[in-house]
Design a protein around this motif. Structure first.
Motif, PDB file in Angstrom:
ATOM      1  N   THR A   9       5.512   5.412   7.073  1.00 24.28           N
ATOM      2  CA  THR A   9       5.989   4.208   7.749  1.00 24.28           C
ATOM      3  C   THR A   9       4.874   3.181   7.950  1.00 24.28           C
ATOM      4  O   THR A   9       5.162   2.043   8.245  1.00 24.28           O
ATOM      5  CB  THR A   9       6.563   4.532   9.145  1.00 24.28           C
ATOM      6  N   CYS A  10       3.625   3.593   7.815  1.00 24.13           N
ATOM      7  CA  CYS A  10       2.535   2.696   8.181  1.00 24.13           C
ATOM      8  C   CYS A  10       2.011   1.950   6.967  1.00 24.13           C
ATOM      9  O   CYS A  10       1.717   2.552   5.935  1.00 24.13           O
ATOM     10  CB  CYS A  10       1.413   3.503   8.808  1.00 24.13           C
ATOM     11  N   LYS A  11       1.862   0.642   7.110  1.00 23.98           N
ATOM     12  CA  LYS A  11       1.440  -0.180   5.979  1.00 23.98           C
ATOM     13  C   LYS A  11      -0.009   0.038   5.565  1.00 23.98           C
ATOM     14  O   LYS A  11      -0.404  -0.354   4.491  1.00 23.98           O
ATOM     15  CB  LYS A  11       1.602  -1.653   6.325  1.00 23.98           C
ATOM     16  N   LEU A  12      -0.801   0.584   6.468  1.00 21.15           N
ATOM     17  CA  LEU A  12      -2.206   0.779   6.120  1.00 21.15           C
ATOM     18  C   LEU A  12      -2.445   2.159   5.528  1.00 21.15           C
ATOM     19  O   LEU A  12      -3.539   2.472   5.091  1.00 21.15           O
ATOM     20  CB  LEU A  12      -3.092   0.601   7.355  1.00 21.15           C
ATOM     21  N   GLY A  13      -1.413   2.977   5.562  1.00 25.34           N
ATOM     22  CA  GLY A  13      -1.577   4.380   5.178  1.00 25.34           C
ATOM     23  C   GLY A  13      -1.922   4.556   3.711  1.00 25.34           C
ATOM     24  O   GLY A  13      -1.404   3.863   2.841  1.00 25.34           O
ATOM     25  N   ILE A  14      -2.801   5.508   3.443  1.00 24.43           N
ATOM     26  CA  ILE A  14      -3.120   5.873   2.064  1.00 24.43           C
ATOM     27  C   ILE A  14      -2.378   7.172   1.760  1.00 24.43           C
ATOM     28  O   ILE A  14      -1.646   7.276   0.796  1.00 24.43           O
ATOM     29  CB  ILE A  14      -4.640   6.065   1.890  1.00 24.43           C
ATOM     30  N   GLY A  21      -3.851   9.287   8.117  1.00 24.25           N
ATOM     31  CA  GLY A  21      -3.562   8.873   6.739  1.00 24.25           C
ATOM     32  C   GLY A  21      -4.572   7.887   6.170  1.00 24.25           C
ATOM     33  O   GLY A  21      -4.545   7.556   4.997  1.00 24.25           O
ATOM     34  N   CYS A  22      -5.483   7.404   7.029  1.00 24.19           N
ATOM     35  CA  CYS A  22      -6.520   6.470   6.583  1.00 24.19           C
ATOM     36  C   CYS A  22      -7.643   6.519   7.622  1.00 24.19           C
ATOM     37  O   CYS A  22      -7.518   7.247   8.613  1.00 24.19           O
ATOM     38  CB  CYS A  22      -5.931   5.064   6.412  1.00 24.19           C
ATOM     39  N   PRO A  23      -8.705   5.742   7.454  1.00 24.46           N
ATOM     40  CA  PRO A  23      -9.821   5.871   8.411  1.00 24.46           C
ATOM     41  C   PRO A  23      -9.501   5.426   9.843  1.00 24.46           C
ATOM     42  O   PRO A  23     -10.322   5.608  10.740  1.00 24.46           O
ATOM     43  CB  PRO A  23     -10.909   4.961   7.823  1.00 24.46           C
ATOM     44  N   ASN A  24      -8.347   4.854  10.086  1.00 21.05           N
ATOM     45  CA  ASN A  24      -8.110   4.248  11.405  1.00 21.05           C
ATOM     46  C   ASN A  24      -7.969   5.198  12.593  1.00 21.05           C
ATOM     47  O   ASN A  24      -7.923   4.745  13.733  1.00 21.05           O
ATOM     48  CB  ASN A  24      -6.905   3.327  11.347  1.00 21.05           C
ATOM     49  N   THR A  25      -7.836   6.468  12.348  1.00 22.80           N
ATOM     50  CA  THR A  25      -7.883   7.466  13.440  1.00 22.80           C
ATOM     51  C   THR A  25      -6.678   7.520  14.362  1.00 22.80           C
ATOM     52  O   THR A  25      -6.783   7.972  15.498  1.00 22.80           O
ATOM     53  CB  THR A  25      -9.125   7.280  14.370  1.00 22.80           C
ATOM     54  N   CYS A  26      -5.529   7.013  13.940  1.00 23.30           N
ATOM     55  CA  CYS A  26      -4.355   7.161  14.805  1.00 23.30           C
ATOM     56  C   CYS A  26      -4.051   8.647  14.987  1.00 23.30           C
ATOM     57  O   CYS A  26      -3.459   9.054  15.984  1.00 23.30           O
ATOM     58  CB  CYS A  26      -3.160   6.425  14.242  1.00 23.30           C
TER      59      CYS A  26
HETATM   60  S1  SF4 Z   1      -4.422   6.354  10.732  1.00 17.22           S
HETATM   61 FE1  SF4 Z   1      -3.108   4.718  11.633  1.00 17.22          FE
HETATM   62  S2  SF4 Z   1      -3.370   3.043  10.264  1.00 17.22           S
HETATM   63 FE2  SF4 Z   1      -4.042   4.874   9.147  1.00 17.22          FE
HETATM   64  S3  SF4 Z   1      -2.249   5.706   8.105  1.00 17.22           S
HETATM   65 FE3  SF4 Z   1      -2.315   6.655  10.066  1.00 17.22          FE
HETATM   66  S4  SF4 Z   1      -0.977   5.371  11.339  1.00 17.22           S
HETATM   67 FE4  SF4 Z   1      -1.541   4.162   9.581  1.00 17.22          FE
END
Ligand code: SF4
Ligand code: HEM
Lengths: 783, 124
Positions: free
Chosen positions: A405-410, A443-448
């Motif tokens: 669901t997340c646009k930044l996700g890899i 899913g990416c470096p953002n740490t959610c």
């Molecule tokens: S860490 Fe955050 S930004 Fe990255 S994929 Fe997960 S929800 Fe999206």
């Protein structure tokens, strides 16, 4: 009636305005970037699928009452995905909401006093606490009431909604720091001094792609002063935070820029103004952690013999005699409608203060008398979807929603989490020995997904074999959390997504075999665990060729090969509009001051002149270090080119002289109407700008240097975001469709953001290669 | 009932010739040609996933999912099957609803003679 925060009186007005903005967006009169800024501050995020939204609902201290949770379940059924999602920030979300339903959902939530305001955006976010605060035998004191009262104050202060960046606050009930205060912008850890309740205060921590551990700001502050501390830090952040760079504007970067001494002195300057004002002290109302059993509830016998093992795994005696708190492990944080309805129906019989969200995307119940544990067991073990039959390790795994669901996700950590679970539950590992183990994935470096505070963590990355992309993760390990001693997990290696379930299994097996020889997991890691991780990554380094095994290139839970095509960051372009907005706001404020007959009219006039000249420079790829450069560049790129009428030239030149200090600001007083005229002209030009940064009015430029070389090369190393993007875009404007542009970018944010944003503009990325010295070469074909 | 259109466009010989207003991808719209009338809505299916749901002359003919919002089979097959649907999928390409390469490419050489209108009523 128990509520975990009060709602500001202005909320109806704000929701009405938001509804108007939604209509304008649908009608095409508000652009998507502006709409994004508006909606995220209302807790509304767009999912990866465009025009499909998730709505984040504030739950201060992670608290939600049974009637509120029931409402969420009903709304999830009617307008969402049929689930209530529990997040890593101890709040709940509804997913798959359509645009026409957003305002209805927000209004319905308000009927049970739940608000989405500040769910996202540059706002005071949900205030967190230790999940068992108030019932924990190791409580110094209950910190939940502080988070509740502080939330009620913060949501009523308009400046909470317009900070330089998001602002996160947490309270821990003791020095074990289970609210992770050092990973937060502002953290309070309960402590006592001479019998008085107070807090140790940490600040400027944060995770994300550039994690920083928070610093001790005050070693003791009386508990009721938590408001003054928060207010002072908020005001200071508002004044000094960096609003012009989207990528370095959290509080942690301000600390880094100012360093301790200056940061603390600016904070104290604000704090000392209000610290002794007793009228500001938090007025704490203790929460009632006693059972309120409805007389009609009959004690039930557990429906099967797995009750005892469930009790061992999931029930914990509270400090209140005879009462228990209970963890309900959810699958990927999702509570389906029927489960939500049956749970709330049962739990409300035990009172209003019975539910907390937890950080591992689970539910916690509290204040349940021991005799009634069977009732709870019968309910949760009949859930349509949960993990109660498994060891608690399984439900403790944390993952963000990722590219689903997340646009930044890899990558897709939800899929990975299921794959790891399947692997582990079919193994013979004794997972009950790992009840507190933190296996966290993003899913990416953002740490959610909180990978920085993991015992074993992963975050998504793209890997390539012979040019084909496959999903992979970095491996981290060894975070330590305790007040004053927090340390983030260390990045150790990387591994293909499809090898991770086996890797995790093997690693945990190795650990369990040797665990008894060590005092704790940290010691194990230092002594041998890190080597085990490295050698397992080596063991699992084999990546089949695409033609031999396509499935390896498709992430867990995905149906297609890994692709970044629909990754919608658009971060760069948003960053540029953010920069423009800073100046627009300054101009608006200064115009108001002048209207109101400001005594410092010359200051206001200077602000208008300066911001008017700086505002649109970013659209030409220009930034300025000194004030006078704004006037000079504006003259060259806007006045000289006739984008702005030459009648304003004299006032621009006057501004330059003032900026240099050659003239006093008072000379501006006589030029009021010209300065205001200039700001209107700039604003008009801005309104006429399209997505390609072109204005309706053509610029008159010396014969354009159109180049017919097949390949144009530009070096944007050392150019910060989003300027590198703007510059790239401007070069693309100059060249012909189909022509190629090769740019050089720095590693890190530039390479993570620029190519995606360029792709979103419709251009093609033909090639992207990392050079030996660490920078990137990107080949773009103009659309 | 509000009848003001938010968006209207004519497609003649496969080209957008007349475009008025602003199209919003998540609001219902209609594709009308001489052969068929399609109504398209952005709604939730029975699993509560968001899809484009298409009706042809009032009969539901398909639900198209993220990310491509077109049938999984390629355009040659789909359009051979329902020849009338050229206008529908052509509209999906023109309106940028689908980013599927095969559909885009297909219509680069198969849109001559296509004639239809797109209408979207004011939504909110
Ligand atoms: S860490 Fe955050 S930004 Fe990255 S994929 Fe997960 S929800 Fe999206
Ligand atoms: C649309 C989906 C989301 C997007 C685009 C998103 C984006 C981001 C970004 C960019 C960061 C890094 C912030 C920084 O470094 O300053 C971040 C951090 C974080 N996000 Fe999200 N996020 C999303 C969903 C969520 C959800 C659903 C949660 C759970 C409530 C969440 C929890 C967190 C946490 C805990 C952090 C760590 C950060 C910190 O405080 O430094 N995110 N997110």
């Amino acid at each position: 009636m128990l509520r975990f925060y009060e709602i500001a009186d202005t909320i109806d007005q704000e929701v009405n305005q938001f509804e108007e903005d939604i209509k304008d967006f649908v009608a095409g009169t508000i652009n998507p970037i502006k709409f994004k800024a508006i909606r995220v501050a209302h807790g509304v995020y767009e999912q990866r699928q465009e025009h499909t939204y998730m709505i984040r609902i504030r739950c201060a201290a992670g608290g939600i009452t049974p009637d509120q949770l029931r409402k969420c379940s009903e709304l999830g059924e009617q307008y969402g995905s049929g689930e209530v999602h529990f997040t890593t920030r101890r709040e709940v979300q509804l997913h798959n909401v359509l645009i026409q339903d957003i305002a209805t959902v927000i209004r319905e939530l308000l009927t049970v006093d739940l608000s989405t305001r500040g769910g996202g955006g540059n706002t005071i976010r949900n205030i967190l606490t230790s999940p068992n605060s108030g019932v924990d035998k190791e409580d110094i004191f209950d910190v939940d009431p502080y988070a509740i009262e502080l939330t009620s104050r913060m949501v009523k202060e308009p400046d909470s909604w317009n900070l330089p960046r998001k602002f996160k606050i947490a309270f821990s009930n003791n020095s074990k720091d289970t609210a992770y205060t050092q990973a937060t912008c502002l953290g309070f850890v309960a402590t006592k001094k001479d019998g008085q309740n107070g807090f140790e205060v940490y600040c400027a921590g944060g995770m994300g792609a550039k994690p920083m551990v928070g610093h001790l700001l005050m070693d003791f502050v009386p508990a009721e002063k938590a408001y003054q501390v928060t207010k002072a830090l908020k005001v200071m952040f508002d004044k000094h935070g960096n609003r012009r760079s989207k990528f370095s504007n959290r509080l942690k970067f301000l600390w880094k820029k100012l360093q301790r001494e200056e940061f603390v002195s600016l904070f104290l300057e604000e704090y000392n103004k209000i610290s002794s004002d007793k009228s500001l002290d938090l007025k704490i109302v203790d929460l009632d952690n006693t059972p309120k059993i409805d007389a009609s509830v009959k004690v039930e016998t557990p429906k099967d013999d797995k009750f005892d093992i469930w009790k061992d795994r999931y029930c914990l005696a509270q400090k209140q005699d005879g009462l228990y708190c209970i963890k309900i492990p959810l699958q990927l944080g999702d509570l389906v409608t029927n489960d939500g309805l049956s749970l709330t129906k049962l739990v409300e019989l035990f009172g209003e203060n019975t539910i907390r969200c937890d950080r591992a995307q689970n539910i916690r119940l509290r204040n349940i008398p021991e005799a009634y544990l069977g009732n709870i067991y019968n309910c949760v073990s009949s859930f349509e979807r949960s993990l109660v039959e498994h060891a608690s390790f399984i439900g403790n795994m944390i993952n963000c929603t990722g590219a689903q669901t997340c646009k930044l996700g890899i990558c897709l950590p939800r899929g990975l989490s299921v794959a790891i679970r399947d692997k582990l539950v079919s193994s013979n590992l004794d997972l009950d020995r790992l009840a507190d183990f933190r296996l966290n994935m993003s899913g990416c470096p953002n740490t959610c997904g909180l990978h920085h505070i993991a015992d074993l963590g992963f975050f998504g990355k793209v890997a390539r074999k012979e040019g084909q992309m496959y999903p992979a993760y970095y491996v981290l390990a060894g975070a330590r959390v305790a007040a004053g001693e927090t340390k983030y997990a260390e990045k150790l290696n990387e591994i293909a997504s499809h090898h991770i379930p086996n890797f995790v299994h093997d690693f945990l097996q190795a650990y369990l075999i040797n665990a008894d020889e060590y005092e704790n997991y940290q010691e194990y890691l230092e002594d041998e665990g890190k080597d085990v991780i490295k050698s397992l990554c080596e063991k699992y380094s084999n990546v089949p060729l695409f033609r031999d095994d396509e499935s390896f290139y498709i992430d867990f839970g995905a149906t297609r090969k890994l692709s970044l095509d629909e990754m919608g960051a658009a971060e760069c372009s948003a960053g540029m509009f953010d920069m423009i907005d800073v100046d627009r706001k300054v101009i608006r404020r200064a115009l108001k001051e002048i209207d109101a007959g400001a005594e410092t009219a010359e200051e206001s006039l200077y602000s208008i002149a300066f911001s008017s000249t700086r505002m649109l420079l970013v659209t030409r790829g220009l930034d300025v270090k000194r004030d006078e450069q704004a006037f000079q560049s504006f003259d060259k790129h806007f006045v000289e080119t006739d984008l702005i009428s030459k009648e304003f030239r004299s006032v621009v030149q006057l501004g330059e002289l003032v900026a240099k200090g050659d003239l006093d600001k008072s000379v501006l007083i006589g030029k009021k109407s010209e300065i205001i005229g200039l700001s209107s002209a700039v604003n008009e030009l801005y309104t006429s700008m399209d997505d390609s940064l072109r204005f309706k009015k053509e610029a008159v430029v010396p014969e354009a240097k159109k180049t017919d070389a097949n390949l144009i090369e530009k070096d944007f190393r050392g150019v910060a975001c989003p300027m590198n993007f703007v510059k790239t875009k401007l070069v693309l404007e100059m060249i012909e469709s189909g022509q190629n542009l090769q740019i050089l970018l720095d590693d890190g944010e530039p390479i993570e953001n620029v190519p995606n944003s360029i792709k979103l503009e419709g251009h093609k990325i033909l090639e992207q290669t990392k050079k030996p010295d660490g920078h990137w070469q990107v080949l773009i074909q103009k659309k | 009932m509000e009848t003001i259109n938010q968006y209207q466009a004519d497609i003649k010989n496969g080209k957008l010739v007349n475009e008025k207003g602003s199209f919003f991808r998540a609001a219902p719209f209609e594709v009308r040609s001489e052969e068929a009338v399609y109504t398209i809505e952005y709604i939730k299916d029975h699993e509560k996933e968001v899809v484009y749901s298409v009706k042809e002359d009032g009969q539901r003919i398909g639900e198209y999912e993220h990310p491509f919002f077109v049938p999984n089979e390629g355009p040659e097959k789909v359009i051979a099957q329902f020849s009338k649907s050229s206008s529908l999928f052509h509209a999906f390409v023109v309106l940028n609803i689908t980013k599927h390469k095969d559909y885009r490419r297909y219509f680069e050489s198969n849109s001559d003679g296509l004639k239809y209108t797109i209408t979207q009523k004011k939504f909110l």
